[in-house]
Write a protein that holds these residues in place. Structure first.
Motif, PDB file in Angstrom:
ATOM      1  N   ARG A   1      13.837  22.689  -4.901  1.00 54.13           N
ATOM      2  CA  ARG A   1      14.569  21.666  -4.153  1.00 54.13           C
ATOM      3  C   ARG A   1      13.942  21.556  -2.771  1.00 54.13           C
ATOM      4  N   PHE A   2      13.385  20.377  -2.467  1.00 55.84           N
ATOM      5  CA  PHE A   2      12.780  20.148  -1.158  1.00 55.84           C
ATOM      6  C   PHE A   2      13.712  19.276  -0.340  1.00 55.84           C
ATOM      7  N   ASP A   3      14.260  19.822   0.747  1.00 54.88           N
ATOM      8  CA  ASP A   3      15.218  19.119   1.586  1.00 54.88           C
ATOM      9  C   ASP A   3      14.505  18.074   2.436  1.00 54.88           C
ATOM     10  N   ARG A   4      14.992  16.837   2.390  1.00 60.89           N
ATOM     11  CA  ARG A   4      14.322  15.745   3.098  1.00 60.89           C
ATOM     12  C   ARG A   4      14.510  15.825   4.605  1.00 60.89           C
ATOM     13  N   LYS A   5      15.576  16.480   5.053  1.00 58.89           N
ATOM     14  CA  LYS A   5      15.815  16.576   6.497  1.00 58.89           C
ATOM     15  C   LYS A   5      15.164  17.804   7.110  1.00 58.89           C
ATOM     16  N   THR A   6      15.384  18.955   6.490  1.00 60.80           N
ATOM     17  CA  THR A   6      14.905  20.207   7.087  1.00 60.80           C
ATOM     18  C   THR A   6      13.523  20.603   6.614  1.00 60.80           C
ATOM     19  N   GLY A   7      13.073  20.057   5.495  1.00 55.34           N
ATOM     20  CA  GLY A   7      11.776  20.450   4.962  1.00 55.34           C
ATOM     21  C   GLY A   7      11.791  21.801   4.282  1.00 55.34           C
TER      22      GLY A   7
ATOM     23  N   GLN B   1       0.831  -1.192   0.000  1.00 52.12           N
ATOM     24  CA  GLN B   1       0.000   0.000   0.000  1.00 52.12           C
ATOM     25  C   GLN B   1       0.873   1.252   0.000  1.00 52.12           C
ATOM     26  N   TRP B   2       0.240   2.361  -0.343  1.00 45.54           N
ATOM     27  CA  TRP B   2       0.907   3.648  -0.341  1.00 45.54           C
ATOM     28  C   TRP B   2       0.828   4.260   1.058  1.00 45.54           C
ATOM     29  N   ILE B   3       1.971   4.796   1.511  1.00 47.03           N
ATOM     30  CA  ILE B   3       2.064   5.397   2.844  1.00 47.03           C
ATOM     31  C   ILE B   3       2.386   6.884   2.675  1.00 47.03           C
ATOM     32  N   ARG B   4       1.615   7.732   3.333  1.00 50.13           N
ATOM     33  CA  ARG B   4       1.929   9.153   3.269  1.00 50.13           C
ATOM     34  C   ARG B   4       3.040   9.471   4.255  1.00 50.13           C
ATOM     35  N   SER B   5       4.108  10.098   3.761  1.00 48.56           N
ATOM     36  CA  SER B   5       5.249  10.423   4.614  1.00 48.56           C
ATOM     37  C   SER B   5       5.004  11.754   5.316  1.00 48.56           C
ATOM     38  N   GLU B   6       5.978  12.134   6.136  1.00 47.97           N
ATOM     39  CA  GLU B   6       5.881  13.421   6.816  1.00 47.97           C
ATOM     40  C   GLU B   6       6.274  14.581   5.923  1.00 47.97           C
ATOM     41  N   HIS B   7       6.766  14.282   4.729  1.00 47.80           N
ATOM     42  CA  HIS B   7       7.218  15.334   3.825  1.00 47.80           C
ATOM     43  C   HIS B   7       6.032  15.986   3.126  1.00 47.80           C
ATOM     44  N   HIS B   8       5.901  17.273   3.299  1.00 50.65           N
ATOM     45  CA  HIS B   8       4.898  18.028   2.561  1.00 50.65           C
ATOM     46  C   HIS B   8       5.346  19.482   2.505  1.00 50.65           C
ATOM     47  N   PHE B   9       4.804  20.228   1.575  1.00 49.14           N
ATOM     48  CA  PHE B   9       5.201  21.620   1.414  1.00 49.14           C
ATOM     49  C   PHE B   9       4.104  22.372   0.678  1.00 49.14           C
TER      50      PHE B   9
END
Length: 707
Positions: A407-413, A370-378
């Motif tokens: 460019r979306f930074d995966r650590k800092t968002g 299944q698809w999981i929504r990550s914490e990454h959003h902007f």
């Protein structure tokens, strides 16, 4: 026909036979030499000059004549029922001398004959039902020898490969043609030719065939009344096949045509690319009515799986090895929405989806299926349309339709924007982006295609670009796709053809419909690069597919020749009264008077498969130091001063590689008589004489006064 000594043999419909020697430029009527000999010479079917300066003359009903052109003696071979070692038939169709000097004769009704010159008799090869390695039919309509030493024989229904050492025949039956009659197919005989790749071409039954040692006989084309039936074949040094016809001129076939596969749309790009490119069964590919080919997005996982969607929540996961697919639908239904997809360095498949004024990044969890929504959003500016995505270890790179690159930074968002800056030549060349791809050999480089501003090689570390445009060799600045292959190349789809660019040297090679493309104009998001290396691109009319490894550069080195000369805007024809005594292609020095110094020289590359792909360069030593490159085969020079010049002309092959052959023409402009050396001597003598006369006159006057 060209013989082993470089002489040209010419026959006419009236039965005349003339030999032309290019060294002496003398024509010789050979048949006149036979009139005093007691052998037939009129009505021959076939002539064959061998390496011993002998001419073999084959007749339909009169056997075979061997004429020695050195001794002027002839020998006549005829079939004798009471002589088993005589020639097997008087109905002769073809003669061939092999690499060892042995003479082979093909007959109409007695098979193959080998002439033993020492013994003076013939060995016979005929069909034998007891062995499959025998000659399959009696009538032989053509023969040729391959570099391996094998003989190729053409009969009515077969092509035979004959090994002279073993005496065995390997026969392939020709594809059946119920419309072919028994009489019209062998009127002109069979012609065998081999190109530079070892492929054999031959004509039979009003058709052109091809075969190799690894493949069976294939039909290339059929000859009809409209195209004209084949009377002769020739393959030139550039692998162009020329077909002489019986009244319809000459036809041309490019045997080096690149390996593009094309197909017009059947159901639409997204369906056709999966059926024709991925080879999915057509009944398994069912996009609903809300799909849009311009919203087609895909990514490849590390197992070689293809993930694709076309603007809806229906997502396909396809095993490209087994050609099986499964639907992995997105949990939140959507339609008519661009959904960029990417695979990161860890092999995780990501999907970008817009929801409630923000963009969310989802990933697929194989264990949970299944698809999981990550914490990454902007969040981005309103009406910002993100069209493609690349994922690496540190960030997600997002190409937009009108707002540049994110460019979306995966650590800092944090979200950083890269846009076009008019005063910065290393910024993006445009904010309107059409495609985005990662470089598999350089993790710090992205390839970005723009609308009308060319291609950008983007450096992730510095945020700077190298811009590549038409001036650097691209066919057009509208970049629909930029697909990197495993051979350090980038395949770029544009509005005016396909471009292959080396990712290290930035050298380009362009392909158009002349090379086999279905159309020159490609489309946005109509492309797919499969794990096996196959590239598929869609355009306005249909699909073009290819394997990059099979698209080889042209290795031919064409010579270039002068074709026409204009002096003072008038075409110069060779004649005894002209300063051009011979045709322009035959001269190497040209002398012109001072008032005939406006020159236009036309030239052409001696390569005929894709003449529009040849480029030229020239320079006139004494006027220019550097080459002048041009796509127009002409050089123009006006008001040349008296002196000695050398015109150099060079051509490239169809891949743009310059040939080592340079055509040279020495041009001498003679000065007017009043500027010649003897005129200056005369001037000096006149001045000296005048001074002498003046001095003598003055001295005489002084003497008269004193007296």
């Amino acid at each position: 026909m060209l013989d082993y000594q470089g002489r040209i043999w010419i026959t006419s419909e009236q039965g005349e036979l003339v030999m032309f020697d290019p060294l002496t430029e003398v024509f010789t009527d050979i048949l006149k030499q036979l009139t005093h000999l007691k052998v037939p010479y009129i009505g021959a079917r076939h002539y064959y000059p061998d390496r011993q300066n002998r001419l073999w003359i084959a007749f339909e009903n009169n056997g075979l004549v061997c004429y020695d052109m050195t001794t002027r003696r002839a020998r006549w071979f005829q079939h004798r029922d009471d002589q088993p070692h005589s020639i097997g038939s008087n109905h002769i169709r073809s003669v061939l001398q092999d690499q060892q000097g042995t003479i082979w004769v093909g007959t109409s009704d007695a098979g193959l004959e080998r002439f033993d010159e020492k013994m003076g008799y013939f060995h016979h090869y005929r069909p034998n039902s007891q062995t499959p390695l025998a000659l399959p039919e009696l009538a032989i309509y053509g023969m040729a020898q391959r570099p391996s030493g094998e003989l190729l024989l053409g009969t009515h229904h077969y092509v035979c490969q004959f090994n002279p050492k073993t005496g065995h025949f390997q026969s392939q039956r020709l594809p059946s043609d119920d419309k072919a009659s028994l009489e019209d197919h062998h009127l002109w005989g069979i012609h065998f030719l081999t190109n530079s790749r070892g492929e054999v071409y031959f004509d039979q039954r009003n058709s052109l065939f091809r075969f190799t040692d690894l493949a069976n006989i294939q039909l290339v084309t059929n000859f009809t009344l409209k195209t004209g039936f084949c009377t002769s074949l020739l393959i030139d040094h550039s692998d162009v096949l020329w077909v002489g016809t019986n009244g319809s001129g000459v036809r041309k076939y490019d045997l080096r045509a690149n390996s593009f596969q094309t197909a017009r749309y059947q159901r639409g790009f997204q369906e056709d690319v999966l059926v024709q490119g991925v080879h999915l069964p057509a009944n398994q590919v069912r996009f609903d009515q809300n799909t849009d080919p311009y919203k087609f997005r895909y990514t490849l996982d590390h197992q070689g799986g293809l993930w694709a969607n076309s603007g809806t929540s229906t997502i396909y996961h396809i095993n490209t090895a087994t050609h099986k697919e499964q639907r992995v639908d997105f949990p939140i239904p959507f339609v008519q929405t661009i959904t960029p997809m990417a695979t990161d360095a860890q092999g995780r498949v990501w999907l970008l989806q817009w929801q409630k004024e923000a963009h969310y990044l989802w990933y697929y969890e194989p264990e949970k299926r299944q698809w999981i929504r990550s914490e990454h959003h902007f969040k981005v500016e309103p009406l910002t349309e993100i069209i493609q995505m690349v994922a690496d270890r540190q960030a997600f790179w997002l190409a937009t339709k009108a707002h540049g690159l994110y460019r979306f930074d995966r650590k800092t968002g944090q979200l950083r924007t890269y846009v076009h800056q008019p005063d910065q030549p290393t910024s993006l060349s445009s904010n309107t982006l059409y495609c985005l791809s990662a470089d598999p050999a350089d993790s710090n480089r992205l390839w970005i295609g723009t609308f009308g501003k060319g291609l950008c090689a983007f450096d992730k570390r510095s945020g700077q670009c190298r811009r590549i445009t038409e001036q650097d060799g691209l066919p057009n600045n509208v970049i629909y796709s930029a697909l990197p292959d495993q051979y350090e190349n980038l395949w770029i789809g544009t509005n005016k053809g396909l471009c292959r660019m080396n990712r290290k040297t930035f050298q380009t090679r362009n392909y158009t419909t002349e090379d086999g493309l279905l159309a020159n104009e490609f489309n946005r998001f109509h492309y797919l690069l499969l794990p096996n290396g196959q590239v598929t691109m869609g355009g306005v009319e249909g699909i073009t597919s290819f394997w990059p490894a099979k698209l080889r550069d042209d290795s031919f080195q064409p010579k270039v020749e002068l074709t026409e000369l204009y002096v003072n805007n008038r075409l110069v024809e060779p004649n005894p009264q002209s300063f051009l005594k011979s045709p322009i292609h035959a001269i190497h020095e040209l002398t012109l008077p001072y008032n005939q110094n406006f020159l236009t020289v036309y030239f052409a590359a001696l390569q005929f498969n894709l003449p529009g792909k040849n480029h030229y360069r020239y320079k006139l030593e004494g006027v220019e130091d550097d080459w002048v490159e041009t796509s127009q085969p002409q050089a123009i020079y006006t008001t040349l001063a008296p002196g000695r010049y050398t015109l150099l002309v060079n051509a490239s092959n169809t891949s743009g590689i310059w040939s080592p052959y340079v055509r040279r023409l020495t041009v001498i402009i003679t000065p007017p008589f009043w500027t010649t050396w003897w005129a200056y001597v005369l001037y000096v003598l006149v001045v000296a004489g005048s001074l002498w006369y003046g001095i003598r006159l003055r001295l005489n006057q002084l003497q008269l006064r004193q007296s």
